[in-house]
Design a protein around this motif. Sequence first.
Motif, short mmCIF file in Angstrom:
data_model
loop_
_atom_site.label_atom_id
_atom_site.label_comp_id
_atom_site.label_asym_id
_atom_site.label_seq_id
_atom_site.Cartn_x
_atom_site.Cartn_y
_atom_site.Cartn_z
N PHE A 305 0.83 -1.21 0.00
CA PHE A 305 0.00 0.00 0.00
C PHE A 305 0.87 1.26 0.00
N PRO A 306 0.33 2.37 -0.53
CA PRO A 306 1.15 3.59 -0.61
C PRO A 306 1.43 4.22 0.75
N ARG A 307 2.52 4.97 0.76
CA ARG A 307 2.95 5.64 1.99
C ARG A 307 2.06 6.85 2.27
N ILE A 308 1.52 6.94 3.49
CA ILE A 308 0.90 8.20 3.95
C ILE A 308 1.21 8.34 5.43
N GLN A 309 1.76 9.48 5.81
CA GLN A 309 1.98 9.78 7.22
C GLN A 309 1.37 11.15 7.46
N LYS A 310 0.39 11.19 8.33
CA LYS A 310 -0.36 12.43 8.48
C LYS A 310 -0.57 12.75 9.96
N PRO A 311 -0.19 13.94 10.38
CA PRO A 311 -0.51 14.32 11.76
C PRO A 311 -2.03 14.44 11.90
N ARG A 312 -2.56 14.14 13.09
CA ARG A 312 -4.02 14.20 13.28
C ARG A 312 -4.49 15.65 13.32
N THR A 313 -5.57 15.92 12.62
CA THR A 313 -6.11 17.28 12.67
C THR A 313 -7.45 17.33 13.40
N TYR A 314 -8.20 16.22 13.42
CA TYR A 314 -9.45 16.17 14.18
C TYR A 314 -9.44 14.90 15.02
N ALA A 315 -10.32 14.84 16.00
CA ALA A 315 -10.29 13.72 16.94
C ALA A 315 -10.59 12.39 16.26
N LYS A 316 -11.47 12.39 15.28
CA LYS A 316 -11.84 11.12 14.63
C LYS A 316 -11.03 10.91 13.37
N ARG A 317 -10.52 9.68 13.23
CA ARG A 317 -9.75 9.34 12.02
C ARG A 317 -10.34 8.08 11.39
N TYR A 318 -10.58 8.15 10.09
CA TYR A 318 -11.03 6.97 9.34
C TYR A 318 -9.95 6.63 8.32
N CYS A 319 -9.63 5.34 8.23
CA CYS A 319 -8.60 4.89 7.29
C CYS A 319 -9.26 3.93 6.31
N VAL A 320 -9.08 4.19 5.03
CA VAL A 320 -9.74 3.37 4.01
C VAL A 320 -8.69 2.83 3.03
N LEU A 321 -8.60 1.51 2.95
CA LEU A 321 -7.73 0.86 1.97
C LEU A 321 -8.62 0.46 0.80
N PHE A 322 -8.19 0.74 -0.41
CA PHE A 322 -9.07 0.44 -1.55
C PHE A 322 -8.29 0.05 -2.81
N LYS A 323 -9.04 -0.53 -3.74
CA LYS A 323 -8.47 -0.85 -5.06
C LYS A 323 -8.74 0.34 -5.97
N ASN A 361 -14.33 16.12 11.94
CA ASN A 361 -14.83 16.72 13.18
C ASN A 361 -16.21 16.14 13.53
N GLY A 362 -16.29 14.83 13.67
CA GLY A 362 -17.58 14.20 13.99
C GLY A 362 -17.56 12.76 13.53
N ALA A 363 -18.63 12.03 13.87
CA ALA A 363 -18.65 10.60 13.54
C ALA A 363 -19.32 10.37 12.18
N LEU A 364 -18.79 9.37 11.44
CA LEU A 364 -19.37 9.02 10.14
C LEU A 364 -20.09 7.68 10.27
N ASP A 365 -20.97 7.43 9.32
CA ASP A 365 -21.62 6.13 9.24
C ASP A 365 -20.72 5.26 8.35
N THR A 366 -20.00 4.31 8.96
CA THR A 366 -19.01 3.55 8.17
C THR A 366 -19.68 2.77 7.03
N ALA A 367 -20.96 2.43 7.21
CA ALA A 367 -21.67 1.71 6.13
C ALA A 367 -21.71 2.57 4.87
N ARG A 368 -21.73 3.91 5.06
CA ARG A 368 -21.78 4.81 3.90
C ARG A 368 -20.42 4.94 3.21
N LEU A 369 -19.35 4.58 3.95
CA LEU A 369 -18.01 4.61 3.32
C LEU A 369 -17.79 3.35 2.47
#
Length: 380
Positions: A305-323, A361-369
């Motif tokens: 997978f590609p390199r990404i290093q990111k400082p956190r900017t909001y409390a919630k973080r979602y990580c998505v691996l995809f084709k 800045n808030g919670a997501l519905d992971t089903a929608r991702l």
Amino acid sequence: MYEILRLNKICNNIYGIFDDKYNFSDECDNPDAIILRSYNMADYVIKDRLLAVGRAGAGVNNIPIPRMSQAGVVVFNTPGANANAVKELVLCGMLIASRDIIGGTTWVNTLSDDEDVPKVTEKGKANFGGNEIAGKTIGIIGLGAIGVLVANMALSLGMKVIGFDPYVTKDNKDRLSNEVVMAETLEDLYRNSDFISLHVPLTEGTRKMVNTEAISNMKNGVILLNMSRAELVDVAAAKEALLTRKINKYVVDFPTVDSLKTKNIIVIPHLGASTEEAEDNCASMAAIELKDYIENGNIKNSVNFPRIQKPRTYAKRYCVLFKTGFSVLEGIEAYIKGTGLAYDAASSDNGKLGYLILDINGALDTARLEQEGVLRIREI
Ligand code: MLT
């Protein structure tokens, strides 16, 4: 609690890197992460919790990468962490192939009962002469972390150096001395080298790259060094070339029955990275990569997978691996924009696989991702 499975013995220095959220074991049916050296994972059954595999070393031919990618498992390795150890073994390989140090020490050790060892030694040593490496040309195939160190070392030993690597990275090119002559083709390198050292990973494209045809282009009496993987060399072809002395010596760090039975193959028992320093470096680098991915989603030195290093900017973080090829980013962006939440994202792909880190800045519905092409979604 994160369960980490160890598939090989790993240096103790890694335990200081993890806190008590982590539990290590040698057997675990459904681990969150795996750390290993050269254990063969070909038949490993991937379970649902597995997030990442950390290979303490460079070669990943023991890990089923396509299956890992499909399951959304990030595979890390530790490029450069054992490079100095391997470089030093290449130096040793050049010396033991050029001078009969092994034959000489084996012989002198038979003299312990002799009355006059110094006299017998001086008389018999003529059988164990050799050549110097200064002034000779070494061709280095593969200019990754190890190849670059070998090239620069060889120059400092008074050798001429030819390099070949159509995929050399900018960083490695910057580290490479500008005295290294880059060959346009492998044939050019073969034709002009007294020593040839292989520093490429084992892939379907490199398997048996040193075969009858390649050898036919080499100088007579060439010394071949292989500290990368046995399968890069067609041993049957090498054996034939050793018989005619087209190849003078073949030094290989990966024993096989064939190589052990062949005269003029010097076999080393996979000691390339077996130094205390390299084992420490590889283990701690793999551990840091795994921890940063598990806790922050950051990816450094992954082979799939590609390199990404990111400082956190909001409390919630979602990580998505995809084709790639499924417009995953567009789909996710449309959903997020509709939420009206403030967010900050970083994404990248390597042509086949992509990765998105989304701070929001808030919670997501992971089903929608979830959508076609998504391999794994993780909320941290
Ligand atoms: C590597 O791939 O890094 C070396 O062969 C050493 C090892 O297998 O640990």
